[in-house]
Design an enzyme around this catalytic site. Structure first.
Site, PDB file in Angstrom:
ATOM      1  N   LYS A 197     -11.238  -5.720   6.964  1.00  0.00           N
ATOM      2  CA  LYS A 197     -10.288  -5.486   8.050  1.00  0.00           C
ATOM      3  C   LYS A 197     -10.952  -6.077   9.274  1.00  0.00           C
ATOM      4  O   LYS A 197     -11.985  -5.561   9.723  1.00  0.00           O
ATOM      5  CB  LYS A 197     -10.058  -3.991   8.260  1.00  0.00           C
ATOM      6  CG  LYS A 197      -9.215  -3.363   7.170  1.00  0.00           C
ATOM      7  CD  LYS A 197      -8.974  -1.902   7.436  1.00  0.00           C
ATOM      8  CE  LYS A 197      -8.249  -1.309   6.237  1.00  0.00           C
ATOM      9  NZ  LYS A 197      -8.338   0.157   6.226  1.00  0.00           N
ATOM     10  N   LYS A 252      -2.492   5.079  -2.992  1.00  0.00           N
ATOM     11  CA  LYS A 252      -3.499   5.969  -2.443  1.00  0.00           C
ATOM     12  C   LYS A 252      -3.729   7.084  -3.446  1.00  0.00           C
ATOM     13  O   LYS A 252      -2.758   7.611  -4.026  1.00  0.00           O
ATOM     14  CB  LYS A 252      -3.010   6.561  -1.124  1.00  0.00           C
ATOM     15  CG  LYS A 252      -2.791   5.516  -0.029  1.00  0.00           C
ATOM     16  CD  LYS A 252      -4.114   4.954   0.447  1.00  0.00           C
ATOM     17  CE  LYS A 252      -3.950   4.129   1.710  1.00  0.00           C
ATOM     18  NZ  LYS A 252      -5.245   3.621   2.205  1.00  0.00           N
ATOM     19  N   SER A 266       0.870  -1.178   0.000  1.00  0.00           N
ATOM     20  CA  SER A 266       0.000   0.000   0.000  1.00  0.00           C
ATOM     21  C   SER A 266       0.906   1.226   0.000  1.00  0.00           C
ATOM     22  O   SER A 266       1.596   1.496   0.984  1.00  0.00           O
ATOM     23  CB  SER A 266      -0.883  -0.024   1.256  1.00  0.00           C
ATOM     24  OG  SER A 266      -1.671   1.146   1.320  1.00  0.00           O
ATOM     25  N   LYS A 304      -1.037  -1.259  -4.462  1.00  0.00           N
ATOM     26  CA  LYS A 304      -2.154  -0.321  -4.234  1.00  0.00           C
ATOM     27  C   LYS A 304      -1.545   1.047  -4.025  1.00  0.00           C
ATOM     28  O   LYS A 304      -0.597   1.189  -3.242  1.00  0.00           O
ATOM     29  CB  LYS A 304      -2.940  -0.793  -3.021  1.00  0.00           C
ATOM     30  CG  LYS A 304      -3.622   0.255  -2.162  1.00  0.00           C
ATOM     31  CD  LYS A 304      -4.596  -0.411  -1.185  1.00  0.00           C
ATOM     32  CE  LYS A 304      -4.777   0.388   0.084  1.00  0.00           C
ATOM     33  NZ  LYS A 304      -5.690  -0.270   1.057  1.00  0.00           N
ATOM     34  N   ASP A 356     -14.333  -0.380   1.992  1.00  0.00           N
ATOM     35  CA  ASP A 356     -13.517  -0.539   3.200  1.00  0.00           C
ATOM     36  C   ASP A 356     -14.286   0.136   4.340  1.00  0.00           C
ATOM     37  O   ASP A 356     -15.095  -0.513   5.021  1.00  0.00           O
ATOM     38  CB  ASP A 356     -12.125   0.082   2.943  1.00  0.00           C
ATOM     39  CG  ASP A 356     -11.225   0.162   4.177  1.00  0.00           C
ATOM     40  OD1 ASP A 356     -11.671  -0.178   5.290  1.00  0.00           O
ATOM     41  OD2 ASP A 356     -10.049   0.585   4.057  1.00  0.00           O
ATOM     42  N   GLY A 405      -5.349  -3.657   6.034  1.00  0.00           N
ATOM     43  CA  GLY A 405      -4.529  -3.395   7.220  1.00  0.00           C
ATOM     44  C   GLY A 405      -4.585  -1.937   7.605  1.00  0.00           C
ATOM     45  O   GLY A 405      -5.148  -1.103   6.899  1.00  0.00           O
ATOM     46  N   GLU A 419     -10.853   1.408  -4.368  1.00  0.00           N
ATOM     47  CA  GLU A 419     -11.304   1.195  -2.989  1.00  0.00           C
ATOM     48  C   GLU A 419     -11.859   2.489  -2.394  1.00  0.00           C
ATOM     49  O   GLU A 419     -11.230   3.544  -2.498  1.00  0.00           O
ATOM     50  CB  GLU A 419     -10.093   0.697  -2.175  1.00  0.00           C
ATOM     51  CG  GLU A 419     -10.400   0.339  -0.731  1.00  0.00           C
ATOM     52  CD  GLU A 419      -9.142  -0.190   0.004  1.00  0.00           C
ATOM     53  OE1 GLU A 419      -8.191  -0.644  -0.672  1.00  0.00           O
ATOM     54  OE2 GLU A 419      -9.129  -0.126   1.240  1.00  0.00           O
ATOM     55  N   ASP A 465      -6.781   3.335  -3.847  1.00  0.00           N
ATOM     56  CA  ASP A 465      -7.605   3.499  -2.639  1.00  0.00           C
ATOM     57  C   ASP A 465      -7.766   4.992  -2.383  1.00  0.00           C
ATOM     58  O   ASP A 465      -6.782   5.705  -2.179  1.00  0.00           O
ATOM     59  CB  ASP A 465      -6.911   2.826  -1.442  1.00  0.00           C
ATOM     60  CG  ASP A 465      -7.749   2.882  -0.162  1.00  0.00           C
ATOM     61  OD1 ASP A 465      -8.859   3.454  -0.176  1.00  0.00           O
ATOM     62  OD2 ASP A 465      -7.281   2.342   0.867  1.00  0.00           O
TER      63      ASP A 465
HETATM   64  O1  OSB Z   1      -7.559   2.508   3.906  1.00  0.00           O
HETATM   65  O2  OSB Z   1      -6.584   0.647   3.823  1.00  0.00           O
HETATM   66  C1  OSB Z   1      -6.667   1.783   4.310  1.00  0.00           C
HETATM   67  C2  OSB Z   1      -3.701   2.460   6.654  1.00  0.00           C
HETATM   68  C3  OSB Z   1      -4.339   3.125   7.680  1.00  0.00           C
HETATM   69  C4  OSB Z   1      -5.691   3.373   7.593  1.00  0.00           C
HETATM   70  C5  OSB Z   1      -6.412   2.955   6.476  1.00  0.00           C
HETATM   71  C6  OSB Z   1      -5.785   2.264   5.440  1.00  0.00           C
HETATM   72  C7  OSB Z   1      -4.405   2.047   5.530  1.00  0.00           C
HETATM   73  C8  OSB Z   1      -3.627   1.372   4.478  1.00  0.00           C
HETATM   74  C9  OSB Z   1      -2.344   0.683   4.872  1.00  0.00           C
HETATM   75  O3  OSB Z   1      -3.936   1.389   3.312  1.00  0.00           O
HETATM   76  C10 OSB Z   1      -2.466  -0.781   4.736  1.00  0.00           C
HETATM   77  C11 OSB Z   1      -1.381  -1.535   5.478  1.00  0.00           C
HETATM   78  O4  OSB Z   1      -1.455  -1.677   6.723  1.00  0.00           O
HETATM   79  O5  OSB Z   1      -0.475  -2.005   4.798  1.00  0.00           O
HETATM   80 MG    MG Z   2      -8.720   1.427   2.489  1.00  0.00          MG
END
Ligand code: OSB
Ligand code: MG
Length: 369
Positions: A264, A165, A137, A163, A240, A292, A215, A190
């Protein structure tokens, strides 16, 4: 289980985050997490983790609210008692939401059961998958060039799904540049709720990049607008933030608000609920994957248990600790991780390094029976 919980410790630890993590909801500069240690009369120990962030920017829970909820409402339900995960879920159902806080206790109860029977969390949950593939991510970077470098580094380490952001102003150009350099990789985005339905036409432009999914593009508590958006996109929408209960999942499926779900476990409050989501998803033929929250190894063990279930067919956001942190609480990665995947053995619970915890502790609250 008749072995009573006689002590609960809430331990706030500062995780050694190496780089800020920027998403559509803001930047995480420091990452503390709440660990929960339960001790039973027979001397068994269960570990849990509350994945809440320092600020309430992902969902409404944050570290300070979770401390209060754990001390005043949730822990009094188990101290001096010997609840199973399902009894605990029933007893605390009257407390609205507080999913991340609830999950920390539930994980610790599963952990005690795993310790008692000398099995792994994934084995007692009934997961069948022996390997869990992971994805990276990648947070919003200062430049496209840095994003490409991060992706290359992840691919070099054997990671098979990327992924990134996105948010308004950081979407089409970066995706186009990634696709040009990496035409074949499994790529997804995401948005962490940073768009609205008015951005539909803009988001449709993502359809040309063969993305695995988009996402949570819209509101963190929305299902209905996502259903409208999904009709206008060929890219699969993945939810999510919006899915906190089994009813949310059923409604999202019925309304066709998404075609993939990021599960999650902490967000769903319970691994039992995750099992129920797995059953619903199987019926609806909807792929799942485990998300995560930049957690430590404790939560990762629970997340790996979820990811071992049958419908979790896509790579998980369960990164090796050194992706985000300069050191770790256990040897989970050394013992189970290699080149983009975790291997799940039947009998394995990591040993928790309590002197590491001591060295990183911000606050420790002890409750006795
Ligand atoms: O939206 O998936 C999310 C981290 C903190 C809060 C929300 C998200 C995330 C991540 C990191 O995308 C995912 C990871 O722990 O590798
Ligand atoms: Mg997410």
């Amino acid at each position: 289980m008749s072995d009573r919980v006689i002590q609960a410790e809430i331990i706030e630890v500062a995780l050694p985050l190496q780089h800020p993590f920027t998403t559509g909801f803001g930047t995480i500069r420091e990452r503390s997490t709440l660990l929960l240690k339960l001790t039973t009369a027979a001397g068994l120990v269960g570990w849990g983790e509350c994945a809440a962030l320092t600020e309430p920017i992902y969902l409404e829970e944050c570290i300070s609210t979770c401390k209060v909820i754990l001390q005043q409402f949730l822990l009094p339900e188990i101290i001096g008692q010997a609840p199973s995960p399902s009894t605990f879920r029933k007893k605390t159902a009257r407390f609205k939401r507080q999913n991340l806080a609830k999950f920390s206790i539930e994980t610790a109860l599963w952990w005690i059961e795993a310790a008692r029977t000398n099995r792994s969390l994934w084995h007692i949950l009934g997961g069948k998958r022996k390997k869990v593939k992971i994805g990276a991510s990648i947070s919003i970077q200062p430049t496209v060039e840095l994003t490409l470098q991060k992706i290359q580094a992840a691919l070099d380490q054997g990671i098979q799904r990327i992924k990134i952001k996105i948010q308004p102003g950081w979407d089409l150009d970066v995706v186009a540049a990634i696709r040009q350099q990496f035409p074949q990789i499994l790529l997804m985005v995401d948005a962490n709720s940073s768009y609205t339905l008015e951005d539909s036409q803009h988001l449709q432009k993502l359809d040309t990049y063969s993305l695995l999914m988009i996402e949570q593009p819209l509101g963190y508590d929305d299902i209905i607008d996502h259903a409208t958006l999904q009709k206008s996109l060929s890219t699969r929408v993945c939810l999510d933030e919006s899915l906190l209960t089994i009813e949310n999942v059923r409604q999202a499926i019925e309304l066709q608000a998404c075609r993939i779900i990021n599960v999650k476990p902490a967000r769903m409050a319970s691994l039992l609920t995750v099992q129920e989501v797995n059953t619903l998803a199987k019926k609806a033929q909807l792929p799942l994957w485990c998300g995560g929250m930049l957690e430590s190894d404790i939560a990762k063990c629970a997340n790996l248990a979820a990811a071992s279930l049958s419908e979790f067919s896509l790579p998980a956001d369960i990164s090796p600790a050194n992706t985000y942190y300069s050191s770790a609480i256990t040897h989970l990665d050394r013992d189970c991780y290699s080149h983009g995947e975790y291997t799940l053995r039947e009998r394995y619970l990591p040993e928790v390094n309590e002197s590491w915890i001591q060295a990183h502790t911000v606050e420790r609250i002890t409750l006795l029976a």
